[in-house]
Design a protein around this motif. Sequence first.
Motif, PDB file in Angstrom:
ATOM      1  N   UNK A 134     -22.407  28.033 -12.826  1.00 24.32           N
ATOM      2  CA  UNK A 134     -23.472  26.890 -12.647  1.00 24.32           C
ATOM      3  C   UNK A 134     -22.715  25.764 -13.582  1.00 24.32           C
TER       4      UNK A 134
ATOM      5  N   UNK B 238     -25.969  15.434 -21.424  1.00 23.26           N
ATOM      6  CA  UNK B 238     -26.064  15.299 -20.149  1.00 23.26           C
ATOM      7  C   UNK B 238     -24.878  14.395 -19.519  1.00 23.26           C
TER       8      UNK B 238
ATOM      9  N   UNK C  96     -34.418  14.109 -19.431  1.00 21.70           N
ATOM     10  CA  UNK C  96     -32.921  13.545 -19.241  1.00 21.70           C
ATOM     11  C   UNK C  96     -32.885  12.950 -17.657  1.00 21.70           C
TER      12      UNK C  96
ATOM     13  N   UNK D 244     -29.747  28.871 -34.904  1.00 15.89           N
ATOM     14  CA  UNK D 244     -30.710  28.100 -35.632  1.00 15.89           C
ATOM     15  C   UNK D 244     -31.941  28.700 -35.893  1.00 15.89           C
TER      16      UNK D 244
ATOM     17  N   UNK E 140     -25.086  28.380 -21.990  1.00 11.95           N
ATOM     18  CA  UNK E 140     -26.366  27.914 -22.168  1.00 11.95           C
ATOM     19  C   UNK E 140     -26.505  26.470 -22.692  1.00 11.95           C
TER      20      UNK E 140
ATOM     21  N   UNK F 106     -35.872  25.297 -24.704  1.00 11.37           N
ATOM     22  CA  UNK F 106     -36.783  26.559 -24.120  1.00 11.37           C
ATOM     23  C   UNK F 106     -36.794  27.617 -25.403  1.00 11.37           C
ATOM     24  N   UNK F 107     -36.682  27.028 -26.582  1.00 14.73           N
ATOM     25  CA  UNK F 107     -36.916  27.986 -27.813  1.00 14.73           C
ATOM     26  C   UNK F 107     -38.212  28.132 -28.192  1.00 14.73           C
TER      27      UNK F 107
ATOM     28  N   UNK G  15     -33.077  20.640 -10.109  1.00 12.74           N
ATOM     29  CA  UNK G  15     -32.676  22.155 -10.801  1.00 12.74           C
ATOM     30  C   UNK G  15     -33.529  22.419 -12.019  1.00 12.74           C
TER      31      UNK G  15
ATOM     32  N   UNK H 181     -34.420  31.107 -14.171  1.00 11.85           N
ATOM     33  CA  UNK H 181     -35.693  32.081 -13.949  1.00 11.85           C
ATOM     34  C   UNK H 181     -36.457  31.369 -14.970  1.00 11.85           C
TER      35      UNK H 181
ATOM     36  N   UNK I 257     -22.776  19.864  -8.876  1.00 11.96           N
ATOM     37  CA  UNK I 257     -23.116  20.734  -7.912  1.00 11.96           C
ATOM     38  C   UNK I 257     -22.079  21.978  -7.596  1.00 11.96           C
TER      39      UNK I 257
ATOM     40  N   UNK J 295     -24.740  20.786 -23.011  1.00 13.68           N
ATOM     41  CA  UNK J 295     -24.894  20.098 -23.847  1.00 13.68           C
ATOM     42  C   UNK J 295     -25.319  18.715 -23.663  1.00 13.68           C
TER      43      UNK J 295
ATOM     44  N   UNK K  52     -24.801  22.272 -13.668  1.00 12.34           N
ATOM     45  CA  UNK K  52     -25.676  21.319 -13.636  1.00 12.34           C
ATOM     46  C   UNK K  52     -25.587  20.556 -14.886  1.00 12.34           C
ATOM     47  N   UNK K  53     -25.932  19.217 -14.483  1.00 11.71           N
ATOM     48  CA  UNK K  53     -25.976  18.203 -15.511  1.00 11.71           C
ATOM     49  C   UNK K  53     -26.520  18.660 -16.810  1.00 11.71           C
TER      50      UNK K  53
ATOM     51  N   UNK L 299     -32.556  22.933 -15.088  1.00 10.42           N
ATOM     52  CA  UNK L 299     -32.163  22.435 -16.328  1.00 10.42           C
ATOM     53  C   UNK L 299     -32.403  20.624 -16.108  1.00 10.42           C
ATOM     54  N   UNK L 300     -32.798  20.215 -14.861  1.00 12.27           N
ATOM     55  CA  UNK L 300     -33.261  18.790 -14.984  1.00 12.27           C
ATOM     56  C   UNK L 300     -34.809  19.009 -15.250  1.00 12.27           C
TER      57      UNK L 300
ATOM     58  N   UNK M   1     -26.045  21.385 -18.611  1.00  9.80           N
ATOM     59  CA  UNK M   1     -26.010  22.538 -18.857  1.00  9.80           C
ATOM     60  C   UNK M   1     -25.259  23.005 -20.124  1.00  9.80           C
TER      61      UNK M   1
ATOM     62  N   UNK N 257     -34.113  34.758 -24.774  1.00  6.99           N
ATOM     63  CA  UNK N 257     -34.621  33.255 -24.021  1.00  6.99           C
ATOM     64  C   UNK N 257     -36.163  33.686 -23.277  1.00  6.99           C
TER      65      UNK N 257
ATOM     66  N   UNK O  45     -26.458  25.936 -25.961  1.00  6.23           N
ATOM     67  CA  UNK O  45     -27.052  26.011 -27.196  1.00  6.23           C
ATOM     68  C   UNK O  45     -26.141  26.512 -28.472  1.00  6.23           C
TER      69      UNK O  45
ATOM     70  N   UNK P 202     -33.925  36.658 -15.821  1.00  9.20           N
ATOM     71  CA  UNK P 202     -32.731  35.934 -15.642  1.00  9.20           C
ATOM     72  C   UNK P 202     -32.391  35.766 -14.321  1.00  9.20           C
TER      73      UNK P 202
ATOM     74  N   UNK Q 251     -34.988  27.816 -35.283  1.00  7.15           N
ATOM     75  CA  UNK Q 251     -36.081  28.237 -33.976  1.00  7.15           C
ATOM     76  C   UNK Q 251     -35.558  29.463 -33.376  1.00  7.15           C
TER      77      UNK Q 251
ATOM     78  N   UNK R 273     -31.899  23.937 -21.354  1.00  2.00           N
ATOM     79  CA  UNK R 273     -32.078  25.274 -21.984  1.00  2.00           C
ATOM     80  C   UNK R 273     -32.496  24.880 -23.553  1.00  2.00           C
ATOM     81  N   UNK R 274     -32.000  23.910 -24.208  1.00  4.46           N
ATOM     82  CA  UNK R 274     -32.172  23.959 -25.724  1.00  4.46           C
ATOM     83  C   UNK R 274     -33.545  23.496 -26.099  1.00  4.46           C
TER      84      UNK R 274
END
Lengths: 165, 427
Positions: free
Chosen positions: B378, B387, A37, B69, B359, A22-23, A12, A63, B272, B385, B380-381, A14-15, B383, B35, B361, B117, B71, A19-20
Amino acid sequence: MARVWRFEDDVNTDLIIPARYNQTTDSRELAQAVFCEARPEFASAVQPGDIIVAGENFGCGSSREHAAIAIKAAGVSAVIAKSFARIFHRNAVNIGLAVLECAEPIDHIFDGDEVEFSLERGEFRKLSTSEVVVTLPLPEFLQKVIRAGGIVPFLREHDVSELIA
Amino acid sequence: MGTLVEEIIGRKVGRAVTPGEIHLVDIDYMMTHDNTTPLAIKAWREIGKPIFDKQRIVIHFDHAYPAPNLKAATAQKEILDFIRAEGISNFFTQGICHQVMIEEGFIRPGGVVIGGDSHTNTQGAFACLGLGFGSSEIGASWVTGKTWLRVPETLLVTLNGTLSPGVTAKDVMIAVLGQLSASGARGMSVEFNGSLIRSLPMHERIVFANMSTELGAKCGLIAADETTLSFLEDLVEIPSHLEEIHPENPVYAKTVTLDVSQLAPQVACHPRVDTVRPIGELSEVPIDEVFIGTCTNGRYEDLEQAALLLRGRRVHRFTRTIVTPASNKIYERAMRDGLIQIFLDAGCTIGIPGCGACIGRHGGLLGPGERAFTTMNRNFTGRMGSPEAEIYLGSPLAAAATAINGKITDPRVYLLTEENYGTSMAV
């Protein structure tokens, strides 16, 4: 000669890049965080021309185009998978990263395999056994986009109506 | 003619279409958020051609707003410079993009909306073709007003029966994911129909369209009927006449039928969305954070359900519980009706309307080894913060029950004690 980076099903976004990271829109910065990771060694060990070989549904999830950009900027010449998530596939074509679906099983392709990859022929050969893996050709209009280097250079030169002529 | 997606694309191109065909289609709105806007601007600048129609561009700040932040602040400042310089009037900062698109009247049956998105699929609940796109292609569409679309095959998911108390649309969708898998509808249009879907109000129909993304679907669509039209007509002044849209003589590539009457609350287990178990099997799993919100379950009725359980109770002292309304409008109504007071009395933290903790962040990150139960789509690992954290997905009712008990909890335990359950609250 290129090296295979082997991934399983459902890799996926995120792998590929959490997200962090993507800034930024800076591709070099994104390349440094790619797979940070899932495969922490990837970003420093990947060599220009290496290929990713993966299972089903590669690039599922968000996306974020950052995922395709990060892989391309890291030097990967193609992602070859059993199948792709639709947005990732579109994103890759749009930025000029070759994404190819395999026409045959890839269970005998392992991480670290040395291969010779030809984008023109859409195939790669495993050096140790000389086995060849063939991919399915992309639709002609998507090949046009990849040949142009992505949707941006394509539209700089052409009208959108020329895409599907 | 055809399935819902064929109907919608067919109306756009002015003739019947069939799966596999590629068409250039006019886009009604091109949406991005904080984003995904920067890369769209970059692509548009590099193409170097004028914007086709500024009114069709819609930009939201929702993923990390206000900026947590430097950025994010820098990126948002650059987007604002673009918005000012180009005179983009459709700019919003009042909640999650998909919810605000509905509230502000951009969504109508038969429309085509592309969004930077992946959960743009949400709009399929209104028979509006909502499609997730990457940024460069959205920047390109600012110039062209069009996009290429391959007409997808359709998977019909028929949901029949009546939900038992304590079971919601979210539980049904998680069960569908468990049955079909995370790639079960890869690249397809998923059409949801059946007596259950037809009986559901819009906020529950939205859950199915929204999480069609988790099936790998291109879009998730529900026919636009009387419920759809009256919802949209009540919401805002819609300038154009709204029409119902139904499939006509459809041919489906695949069909799945599920009777939901016996279904228990469901949980998608880390990491998953298709590792699904009935909630009773997870009852000893301790939870550090409960997060109620998102484009899946941050609507007024979702908050109302959580409040039903949290009224007069306190959340577990080691389970931080964050309630984040999907939009300012929802926040305002929840405040007016006393829901926010119920959450505060229960010891919850109220988040800023937007994507919040989903997300990873801002707004409730997870530390290493922590475990969250959320109403997200979702898990996901990494996602949210760390992992090394785990994420479980369920309904707002299950999230509220879990917050009270400090471990994953079947909401029916508390609902049985609610005297007014099923009378004053539509669950």
